[in-house]
Design a protein around this motif. Structure first.
Motif, PDB file in Angstrom:
ATOM      1  N   ARG A 244       0.840  -1.196   0.000  1.00 28.64           N
ATOM      2  CA  ARG A 244       0.000   0.000   0.000  1.00 28.64           C
ATOM      3  C   ARG A 244       0.875   1.245   0.000  1.00 28.64           C
ATOM      4  NH1 ARG A 244      -5.082   1.340  -1.153  1.00 28.64           N
ATOM      5  NH2 ARG A 244      -6.059  -0.149   0.252  1.00 28.64           N
ATOM      6  N   HIS A 247       5.459   0.919   3.958  1.00 26.23           N
ATOM      7  CA  HIS A 247       5.408   0.186   5.224  1.00 26.23           C
ATOM      8  C   HIS A 247       4.489  -1.029   5.181  1.00 26.23           C
ATOM      9  CE1 HIS A 247       7.664   3.437   7.033  1.00 26.23           C
ATOM     10  NE2 HIS A 247       6.762   4.305   6.623  1.00 26.23           N
ATOM     11  N   ARG A 248       3.281  -0.869   4.642  1.00 29.15           N
ATOM     12  CA  ARG A 248       2.262  -1.909   4.738  1.00 29.15           C
ATOM     13  C   ARG A 248       2.243  -2.779   3.486  1.00 29.15           C
ATOM     14  NH1 ARG A 248      -3.128   0.972   5.658  1.00 29.15           N
ATOM     15  NH2 ARG A 248      -2.138   2.547   4.337  1.00 29.15           N
ATOM     16  N   THR A 268       1.559 -10.671   6.317  1.00 27.01           N
ATOM     17  CA  THR A 268       1.515  -9.215   6.271  1.00 27.01           C
ATOM     18  C   THR A 268       2.747  -8.619   6.932  1.00 27.01           C
ATOM     19  OG1 THR A 268       0.357  -9.009   8.395  1.00 27.01           O
ATOM     20  CG2 THR A 268      -0.995  -9.263   6.425  1.00 27.01           C
ATOM     21  N   THR A 269       3.044  -7.379   6.556  1.00 22.70           N
ATOM     22  CA  THR A 269       4.094  -6.605   7.208  1.00 22.70           C
ATOM     23  C   THR A 269       3.608  -5.185   7.427  1.00 22.70           C
ATOM     24  OG1 THR A 269       6.392  -5.829   7.083  1.00 22.70           O
ATOM     25  CG2 THR A 269       5.173  -5.930   5.020  1.00 22.70           C
ATOM     26  N   ARG A 270       4.058  -4.560   8.508  1.00 20.17           N
ATOM     27  CA  ARG A 270       3.766  -3.159   8.781  1.00 20.17           C
ATOM     28  C   ARG A 270       5.042  -2.334   8.877  1.00 20.17           C
ATOM     29  NH1 ARG A 270      -1.024  -3.176  13.418  1.00 20.17           N
ATOM     30  NH2 ARG A 270      -2.558  -4.406  12.242  1.00 20.17           N
ATOM     31  N   ASP A 271       6.166  -2.966   8.628  1.00 20.95           N
ATOM     32  CA  ASP A 271       7.449  -2.261   8.757  1.00 20.95           C
ATOM     33  C   ASP A 271       8.286  -2.362   7.493  1.00 20.95           C
ATOM     34  OD1 ASP A 271       8.287  -4.903   8.834  1.00 20.95           O
ATOM     35  OD2 ASP A 271       8.779  -4.876  10.967  1.00 20.95           O
ATOM     36  N   TRP A 276       7.627 -10.235   8.948  1.00 19.84           N
ATOM     37  CA  TRP A 276       6.383 -10.703   8.347  1.00 19.84           C
ATOM     38  C   TRP A 276       5.628 -11.568   9.350  1.00 19.84           C
ATOM     39  CZ3 TRP A 276       4.592  -9.256   3.562  1.00 19.84           C
ATOM     40  CH2 TRP A 276       5.496  -8.559   2.748  1.00 19.84           C
ATOM     41  N   PHE A 298      -7.604  -0.774   4.202  1.00 21.73           N
ATOM     42  CA  PHE A 298      -7.323  -2.115   4.693  1.00 21.73           C
ATOM     43  C   PHE A 298      -7.890  -3.219   3.800  1.00 21.73           C
ATOM     44  CE2 PHE A 298      -7.641   0.777   8.366  1.00 21.73           C
ATOM     45  CZ  PHE A 298      -6.332   0.685   8.806  1.00 21.73           C
ATOM     46  N   GLY A 314      -6.459  -5.588   6.150  1.00 19.64           N
ATOM     47  CA  GLY A 314      -5.062  -5.444   5.780  1.00 19.64           C
ATOM     48  C   GLY A 314      -4.327  -6.742   5.563  1.00 19.64           C
ATOM     49  N   ARG A 316      -4.977  -9.680   7.354  1.00 24.40           N
ATOM     50  CA  ARG A 316      -4.959 -10.578   8.509  1.00 24.40           C
ATOM     51  C   ARG A 316      -5.991 -11.692   8.362  1.00 24.40           C
ATOM     52  NH1 ARG A 316      -4.407  -5.569  10.875  1.00 24.40           N
ATOM     53  NH2 ARG A 316      -6.568  -5.530  11.601  1.00 24.40           N
TER      54      ARG A 316
END
Length: 352
Positions: A244, A247-248, A268-271, A276, A298, A314, A316
């Motif tokens: 996205r 980061h995401r 998923t990753t947020r960083d 992951w 999301f 997102g 999950r």
């Protein structure tokens, strides 16, 4: 409540993209509206530019284009390429596009058109016997990369700074060593993806661990992290990525063999890919392509040979909404989403 709001926004977005009759009261359902392409090729390359302009590519040297939202399709395949497989295509507008053919040795090539596919120029032909190019990604209209399976123990990166008119192999020094058997999957054109002006990610499989590589400087230097996607076999790994922003991100994959299970097909990753995390309710089977839905922070869609799934969290948790076969999926900023796959299947996302 959040899901209801998301579905309401999605409903409005898709109606803008493709007007539909009024829906009955209740939760809207996603679906695919198949378009008649006249092709029988397996379409693994897909690049929608807008709700009207879409390019697709695949086996038998096939390249297709529509400029009327899928009502009619033109076969604009490069001449004398019937033996090639165009597994990835990146389009900039109705006239300009770059197509990547995959394979060992000289089968890996890049072609570019500037006149809607009426003429093509071959701008790269691989001369390294060990190389096998899988995917391609562009940061903007000028800067792009293509990736090859490891050569001398490291993934090989090809770069362009003039929109695909010329290419140079980048020095391998900044690429971490590959694991034994590690490679990319030329399944959806999404084993190499970019976000923003400099960040790019590379997905791998075939080794004891599935991994995702990340570069912050357009492919000069890379870091790598393990991904909780099935691995340990040449048929397993991360097949598709979508980010996205820087980061995401979402990763999908699994084991592409129909008789094998893929119990952890999403992560998923947020960083930015430093770490992951497995989806708590992943897609139920192997998935090769994934894309974020436009203007929904999301929401994303994943596709594979056994079906399509949507997430509003997102990545999950996922829910299956279609059982048809597709290999790749992509959306545009002006609110249209498309999927492509075997036997010339090409479809637009709608509400049912």
């Amino acid at each position: 409540m959040k899901l209801r709001i998301a579905l309401g926004v999605l409903s409005a977005a898709l109606v803008l993209a493709a007007p539909l009759p009024a829906q009955a009261a209740g939760t809207p359902r996603l679906g695919w509206e198949l378009k008649e392409t006249g092709a029988t090729a397996r379409l693994r390359g897909l690049s929608p530019v807008s709700r009207n302009v879409v390019w697709a590519s695949g086996s038998g040297g096939t390249v297709l284009r529509t400029v009327d939202g899928g009502r009619t399709w033109q076969n604009v395949s490069p001449p004398d390429t019937a033996a090639l497989q165009f597994r990835d295509i990146e389009a900039f507008d109705a006239n300009r596009a770059v197509a990547l053919s995959i394979g060992a040795g000289t089968d890996s090539r890049v072609y570019r058109t500037e006149d809607g596919g009426r003429t093509w120029a071959e701008t790269f032909r691989n001369d390294e016997p060990q190389a096998f190019y899988d995917c391609m990604a562009f940061f903007d209209r000028r800067h792009g990369l293509a990736m090859s399976d490891p050569v001398d123990g490291r993934f090989r990166i090809l770069a362009t700074e003039d929109g695909g008119r010329s290419w140079q192999v980048l020095p391998p020094d900044g690429m971490p060593e590959a694991l034994p058997g590690e490679a990319g999957f030329a399944a959806s054109g999404q084993c190499l993806v970019a976000s923003g002006g400099r960040d790019v990610w590379l997905a791998s499989g075939g080794a004891e661990r599935a991994r995702v590589f990340h570069s912050r400087d357009r492919g000069r230097t890379w870091t790598v992290a393990d991904a909780p996607i099935p691995a340990g076999d040449p048929a397993c790994g991360v097949f598709g990525l979508a980010f996205r922003d820087r980061h995401r991100g979402i990763a999908v994959g699994g084991d592409y063999r129909p008789e094998q299970q893929s119990p952890s097909a999403g992560a998923t990753t947020r960083d930015g890919g430093t770490s992951w995390h497995p989806s708590s309710a992943p897609p139920p089977a192997y998935r090769s392509g994934v894309t974020w839905l436009p203007h929904l922070p999301f929401a994303a869609v994943a596709v594979g040979p056994s079906g399509s799934d949507v997430t509003y969290s997102g990545g999950r948790t996922w829910q299956t909404f279609d059982s048809g076969s597709f290999d790749t999926v992509a959306c545009t900023r002006d609110l249209s989403c498309w999927a492509a796959g075997e036997q010339g299947r090409l479809a637009r996302l709608t509400l049912q």
